[in-house]
Design an enzyme around this catalytic site. Structure first.
Site, short mmCIF file in Angstrom:
data_model
loop_
_atom_site.label_atom_id
_atom_site.label_comp_id
_atom_site.label_asym_id
_atom_site.label_seq_id
_atom_site.Cartn_x
_atom_site.Cartn_y
_atom_site.Cartn_z
N GLY D 158 -39.99 53.77 25.89
CA GLY D 158 -41.10 54.62 25.27
C GLY D 158 -39.92 55.64 24.02
O GLY D 158 -38.80 55.76 24.59
N CYS D 159 -40.56 55.69 23.12
CA CYS D 159 -39.08 56.41 22.21
C CYS D 159 -39.01 57.41 22.12
O CYS D 159 -37.64 57.53 22.22
CB CYS D 159 -40.25 56.56 21.01
SG CYS D 159 -41.57 57.43 20.67
#
Lengths: 356, 356, 356, 356
Positions: D158-159
């Site tokens: 996930g960013c």
């Protein structure tokens, strides 16, 4: 003397409806009545308009004549096609509210122009909510105000139309610019598109981007601009009109140019704009050399205008800045309502923008 | 075959210089040599261009011929008035670098036009770094490429000029639009103004705002546009030109309109643009109905163009989008440099934008 | 009863001074007197504050006691270090104006804290312009209002300080959060930095960017936050405080978290915030699940607050949104002024934001 | 040696899929194969990704195993829940493509954590596409790279997780910060939310606004952050995590703070980060005093990190900037793919950002 009035707003969860409410909350004679919505009926206004603190707990009723009846004023912020029916149903019940349509339905005089651009039957023409519109022979606006005084129906102008009309009408009326071969290009904030779920209106698409729309003569505001400039004295009007979405929420910056009538003294150009706007409470011709910016008009019922002669190009260049939701929509509505109700035209309307 | 070259950049701490470096870092034959600056001399590049990771620890030398001499290529990103002296001093030392000026000094052919808009003596004309420029009689660009092949001097075009030229030149060359009474209005990102400390360039002034500048025929890019459209075949050119700053860092969206030559078949209009741009590697005429957006060109050496006929207005409307720092400045520089050095024109130049 | 007052504004060409003027123009008892500036003295206000239409033609006088004397109220929007001298000079002349300092000079009680963060001698403490500040033992604010009633000097709080204080003080006062190991991270609009010409404040640097500043315990607002939370009942306060500039002109979104006092019933947390803010006219605890956004407060003297318990993290999370120029500066000034003058605290202050 | 590979992208009309394509177009060994979409199947890619010029005329096929089979690499940019089935169906056909999931399905090791935050059955764990992740006992990342070498399945992180992990893991591994009571607040660009039609993602809602989401311990990235910090050596991890949407399209600025382990020499703090990132090709610890900004990472596979000790607060403050679509998603995917295919880890990945 007090002349308090109650007002219902249909479409209160949208941008135009919200802005009407914001202005009416600041109006000394308005009492906010029923608020309605379509898909958002049954929810609190505070979910949709968190900035309208004093109305946050109001519950939205379903839009319909039952909810809207019984007010002194009804503001319609509905998709086009809907306002005519609501107004007719109110009239049928004997309800004599002043009905203000923020949509397009009743702006155009010519049914053929309506049908060409909207593709549906025309719903009839209402008095046009632009007090500053010049009528044939006028150099300062009076006849339109007379038309609005006491009216029970108001069709509020389109926001882009307002910006272009304010930019060009003084020169048309004074005969210093040609009414044909006009060119207008606008930088537009996104709120003008309403709260509609469309991909090109997403923040990710808007940020860092400039995107034109309705290019090439297809925009529905074109016949309305032509109508206004004919009112200001043009025999015939042709205009190339291109709006472009730029990354701001509010604001229109309209650059509108016209051919200078050959042989015109440049001094006559500035004089034309000065004469038309000298006494307008909401339109300011800026001092020479200062150009309008949209931020200066944010939240205010103000239009800023500037004009210059580009002798080498043979064109007059005008720039007009306004807040599409205020002078372009809800502020024009309240201003026209003041006239309709016999109140001072400027009552309750802010002229100071929220900047920076 | 390799043809590696060394390149010095003067003005490396500014926006144009930084973008030249970003592109040159991606160029397979470029080796970055000396970097210079004026006020920032003695500091690390990483303080000013934190995005250029691989050059972060390079120390900036003072701009001057000593630092710049001895490279195959020198890129000048300097305030106007400075490049002529640097090039002359390099020549005087016998340094035969290819000198690329990102500034305005050497773009104009006509000294009188220079002096009228810049108020200083003209520094002489260099080959013009716009490979796609049409020459008289051309419908696709070839002569300008010939002019750039092997040149030791390149004057990179103005960013606004590039956008307007790309929008209009096919129609001029094909004779389907009038070259007089052109009107161009641009939405401009702020990086076009450089890293200058001026109040109207502050973030607080820019956010939520649209502001025009150099309105009414005073912008210095006007004579350069006229020069280009004359190259494309116009006898005389008049243009009303208005740039407007909108809240984005990069990008130009140029809406440029022209009168349709009476009697022209609308199909001939699209055909003109198709013919001129069909084989251009960096200019794309979009499919009918799709309009250019600036975000699609961010970081890329790409110009997107669209054209439509507004029959009612009697005008052809063109919209061009490009990144002012790439196709508008540093990308045009590298593209022209490739031609000057005999490399493939497209070498090392990105065509894919960074979006959304 | 009328209680009209005249007010002079020093620093009228800056953002804080401009916002004070905007609010005072909407205040029913204020009459705008002399406007002064430093570098901009001699110019029209309309050049600097084009949004303040009704004052556009006012000419700025040089800031000094001669220009400012003779008013009922003087608002000082000056660089820090300047306000003490102006106030002293006014007092020396026997001028008994209410003096409101929008700057930092007179906020801190502890001279050592001032000197540690500002590095100059302390100018003395004035009554603190935050009517909602809790005093020891209070759960709803009263003592601070008493302190402001009738005062002739007001030190307006820092904008970041206001956001963090509003977020955390109810929990401190109720004993449900620990006053040590607080963490606050803020998203800040650029107008908080004033109209100063610094590279990192340029639009090109701001657009598409988020940048922190004064990280690691160096920000000058830290001792003021500590002072306020001690007022709310904390024995000692430690806080990690990080502001970050994000691409908006106005607004602060403060995320402030604190350790939940072990064993605390989560219901007691919400109850604490409810009790403190139930009757505050300008602070709203939003319904559960709705989180504050800055746009909802733009232009309004409103702070929106929300609180939640993150049981897994053992922390209470609060988010506060306000407009740094209004509730964070000029609105707090007018609200405090109302108390000082014996006017209703809410007089003339907008609570509805300008959104979207 | 060449090792060219073909790659299909499912979800090519979305933001993550588009960014994967942009990077793969710049990868010297990648050949773009089939592109698929769900609702947009049958349309040209150029309608949705106008910035990907060289793929504009590609027609999107319906997402399904028929279209995706037969490639060396398959990139899945799909809503969560979909990737497991596609991978299983490919395996069933004997297709041995390297499958890269840009979604969340296969990141978490602990099925209970998945089910608690996603509410659906866990789809199984794939090797985690973060080459820089520290494993127990490591101070520089090696084991994760080993795990990725030769793998046929990659779960891209996930960013937000990436930003927080990069900020904190060196201190966890070095034992200089406490792994409990962490606090992270992020400023997030809108592209992280994908191209979904939701009201709060509209431009009008985003411009001039900062809005938090998933506050109070509910965000799905929390268990993934905990997992990573346990990998870096933490026995247990608690974190308060708050993302806030700010008006930019790309970028994450993560301010993550932790309690300094009592008695730690501040010099040991910087040393920890220096040691971990000294040789990382895509993570840069900035020189002391320079803080990360998101614009410097736009379009690049770069993370910028800074760390400071706030002695008065007893906390270490870290700030990490990265482009959510590149180092936060598609760049991490390509980097991991390089490892999986035995190519140089940095092949084809840009490190220079597109700024300003």
């Amino acid at each position: 003397m007090h002349m308090s009035f109650s007002v219902a707003v249909a479409g209160a969860s949208g941008y135009a409806g919200g802005e009407a409410l914001r202005l009416l909350l600041g109006h000394p004679e308005a009492r906010i009545g029923t608020l309605t919505a379509h898909a958002n009926a049954g929810t609190r206004l505070g979910e949709h308009q968190p900035h309208l603190r004093s109305l946050a707990d109001r519950v939205l009723e379903p839009t319909g004549v039952e909810a809207l009846a019984g007010h002194d004023v009804v503001v319609l912020a509905l998709p086009h096609g809907a306002s005519g029916k609501v107004a007719a149903a109110l009239a049928e019940r004997g309800d004599d509210a002043v009905v203000i349509d923020l949509g397009a339905d009743h702006r155009l005089v010519d049914p053929a122009a309506w049908e060409a651009f909207y593709g549906s039957p025309h719903a009839g023409t209402w008095p046009y909510g632009m007090p500053e519109l010049l009528h044939p022979g006028e150099r300062t606006a009076a006849a339109q105000r007379t038309q609005l005084a006491g009216t029970r129906r108001i069709a509020v102008p389109g926001c882009n139309v307002t910006a272009v009309t304010f930019g060009l009408q003084p020169g048309i009326a004074a005969g210093v610019i040609e009414p044909v071969d006009l060119v207008a290009v606008l930088a537009n904030g996104y709120s003008g598109a309403g709260r509609s779920l469309k991909t090109h209106l997403l923040a990710s698409e808007a940020l860092g981007n400039a995107q034109p729309y309705a290019v090439g003569g297809t925009h529905r505001h074109i016949p309305e601009i032509q109508q206004n400039l004919r009112s200001a004295g043009a025999a015939d009007v042709t205009i190339s009109f291109t709006p472009t979405l730029v990354p701001m929420s509010r604001g229109i910056l309209a650059t509108a140019t016209a051919r200078l009538v050959p042989g015109t003294d440049p001094a006559a150009v500035r004089a034309a704009w000065e004469q038309t706007y000298a006494d307008e409470p909401f339109i300011t011709l800026l001092p020479e050399g200062q150009w309008p910016t949209t931020a200066a008009t944010a939240g205010a019922n103000t239009a800023l205008v500037q004009v210059a002669v580009d002798a080498a190009a043979g064109r007059v260049v005008t720039v007009t800045a306004l807040d599409n939701l205020v002078k372009g929509t809800a502020g024009a509505a309240v201003q026209s309502l003041n006239l309709a109700l016999g109140l001072p035209e400027t009552l309750g309307l802010p002229t100071e923008g929220v900047a920076p």
